[in-house]
Scaffold this active site. Structure first.
Site, short mmCIF file in Angstrom:
data_model
loop_
_atom_site.label_atom_id
_atom_site.label_comp_id
_atom_site.label_asym_id
_atom_site.label_seq_id
_atom_site.Cartn_x
_atom_site.Cartn_y
_atom_site.Cartn_z
CG ASN A 148 2.63 0.65 3.62
OD1 ASN A 148 3.64 1.06 3.52
ND2 ASN A 148 1.98 -0.67 2.86
N GLY A 149 1.02 -2.06 5.64
CA GLY A 149 1.66 -2.91 6.29
C GLY A 149 1.09 -4.21 6.65
CE1 TYR B 287 9.91 -4.48 -8.61
CE2 TYR B 287 8.89 -5.01 -6.81
CZ TYR B 287 8.92 -5.04 -8.16
OH TYR B 287 7.85 -5.24 -8.92
N GLY C 31 0.58 -0.08 -4.92
CA GLY C 31 -0.70 -0.59 -5.07
C GLY C 31 -1.39 -0.08 -6.05
CB CYS D 292 -0.73 0.02 1.23
SG CYS D 292 -2.09 -1.14 1.37
#
Ligand code: SF4
Length: 475
Positions: free
Chosen positions: A119-120, A263, A41, A13
């Site tokens: 996010n996570g 990345y 995302g 996210c």
């Protein structure tokens, strides 16, 4: 960055929050911020806004499946009035990609409203969910962001402020998270104590911004203020930032996800004072030092392999070339009809330029090998385009173990490097030689920052769960 049809790793996210103290609407800036975080995302997205000068508890929320530019249009954004807001872009695992699970989450409770973007991945979400369910909570979604929202709302009833409620929630939630929380008059940002996920603060005129990556600040012409520290809670209210670092842990215990640098993150982002682009250049330089090879050309697999390829070229003095043409229109909507077409999805996305690689000994740089299918296909693509030799260099160590902290990684048995030597992997992908970045080098590429290396060496910064909960409640 990559579509779900491939075998690349996926971030889960991007989060964004903004509070304009002068009262200007923030929805369109959040939209542009989310646009810059689209690579984190691509399945759903949303924005929730409220007016801090208006009645408490009035929130306008719009969220749906799709890319940011598909979900929002001018009319929708014009209708979203409010000077405080949060936004979210989401990637999920298969089967859980539903509108209900899109974020931000907005809950109404006795103290007003709470908007939350997360996010996570929590490793104790199931446990917390059960506890809450047995005390009467009724969940609308299957994501653990809702667990966090419930916990904050519950704590808020017994505390003086929403930031205190967040502070009392944090010791209960275990795992990786960057949170952006909106209350009627405050914007709060929090990062897990290990710092798995990035979160930074920006400023533009009378507005403060919270964003997963600094590239989102650049997009809206905001200045970068600083990173939120791992474990820190920042409260943005009354025109200022109030910091609480009492839950921070020692720097040496922290474990930022190194894949942000390798990345996930955009190369134009800076995370915890390290430039993502520069770290990738360094990774390439290290590969050239540690795994030298006689060759005529260095090429990067776009996009994240490009900077490392440039680094390899700079160090080795072997010329750098752009050997691939990428179809930038292949995205979330590219549907792979069946397993047999897995291979062809690569050639739909990429094509090799024969005039560049023909009769050359090529060094091909990619960021990681997961199952190996894609890598093998690209090696073959270079050979079909006339490359005489293909030497593969990977800007991360061999991927051997699961991730429990928000990265969608297949189980060990599906990872090509699991139980295989480098030579065996090399043979399977059809390369002439193969070299990976070492774990020590990943630390060097981020200037000694404390990072998580769990998927390479099983040394996670915090104890992973006994049962594999991955994929159950990922947001
Ligand atoms: S296990 Fe790997 S992917 Fe997961 S947080 Fe750690 S470094 Fe990142």
């Amino acid at each position: 960055m990559e579509s779900k049809c491939d075998e690349k790793l996926h971030e889960e996210c991007g989060v964004f929050g903004m509070y304009d103290f002068s009262g200007k609407d923030v929805a369109s800036s959040i939209y542009y911020g989310l646009f810059a975080l689209q690579h984190r995302g691509q399945e759903s997205c949303g924005i929730a806004v409220s007016d801090t000068f208006g009645p408490k508890g009035k929130v306008t929320l719009h969220k749906d499946m799709g890319l940011v530019h598909e979900v929002f249009n001018k009319d929708i954004l014009d209708g979203m009035k409010g000077n405080i807001g949060v936004g979210h872009t989401r990637y999920s695992t298969a089967g859980m990609s539903t509108r209900e699970n899109a974020q931000p989450l907005v809950i109404n409770y006795v103290k007003g409203i709470l908007g939350l973007a997360h996010n996570g991945n929590l490793i104790n979400a199931n446990e917390l969910r059960n506890e809450l369910a047995y005390t009467g909570a009724i969940f609308q979604t299957t994501i653990d962001s809702e667990v966090i929202a419930y916990l904050i709302a519950r704590e808020r009833i017994n505390t003086h402020s929403v930031e205190d409620a967040v502070k009392r929630t944090i010791p209960k939630i275990k795992g990786a998270y960057a949170l952006v929380v909106m209350s009627p008059r405050k914007l709060i940002g929090a990062r897990d104590p290990f710092g798995f996920k990035p979160l930074c603060i920006g400023k533009r005129d009378d507005a403060y911004i919270l964003a997963s990556e600094s590239c989102a600040l650049d997009t809206i012409n905001a200045e970068f203020v600083r990173d939120v520290k791992p474990g820190e809670i920042v409260t943005i209210t009354d025109g200022k930032i109030v910091s609480d670092t009492s839950l921070c842990i020692d720097e040496h215990k922290r474990g930022r996800c190194v894949f942000e640098y390798i990345y996930f993150a955009r190369p134009d982002s800076v995370i915890d004072e390290i430039s993502v682009y520069e770290s990738r250049i360094l990774a390439g330089r290290f590969l050239a030092k540690d795994h030298p090879v006689d060759a005529d050309l260095v090429v990067g697999v776009p996009e994240s392999g490009n900077a490392a390829a440039l680094g390899f070229s700079l160090e080795s003095k072997i010329p750098y070339g752009a050997a691939f043409v990428k179809n930038t229109y292949v995205g979330r909507t590219f549907i792979k009809p069946g397993q047999s077409s897995r291979e062809s999805s690569v050639s739909v996305k990429l094509n090799a330029l024969s005039s560049i690689v023909k009769d050359k000994r090529v060094v091909m740089i990619d960021d990681s090998i997961v199952r190996g299918t894609t890598c093998g296909k690209i090696v073959k693509m270079l050979r079909n385009a006339g490359a005489k030799e293909v030497h593969v260099r990977i800007s991360s160590p061999p991927f051997l173990h699961e991730c429990y902290f928000g990265t969608d990684v297949p189980s060990s048995s599906q990872l090509i490097a699991h139980n295989r030597s480098v030579d065996e992997v090399c043979k399977l992908i059809g390369a002439d030689s193969l070299g990976y970045l070492s774990i020590d080098r990943t630390k060097e590429m981020v200037n000694g920052l404390n990072i998580c290396t769990g998927c390479f060496d099983k040394k996670y910064p915090l104890e992973p769960p006994k049962d594999d909960i991955r994929g159950e409640y990922i947001q």
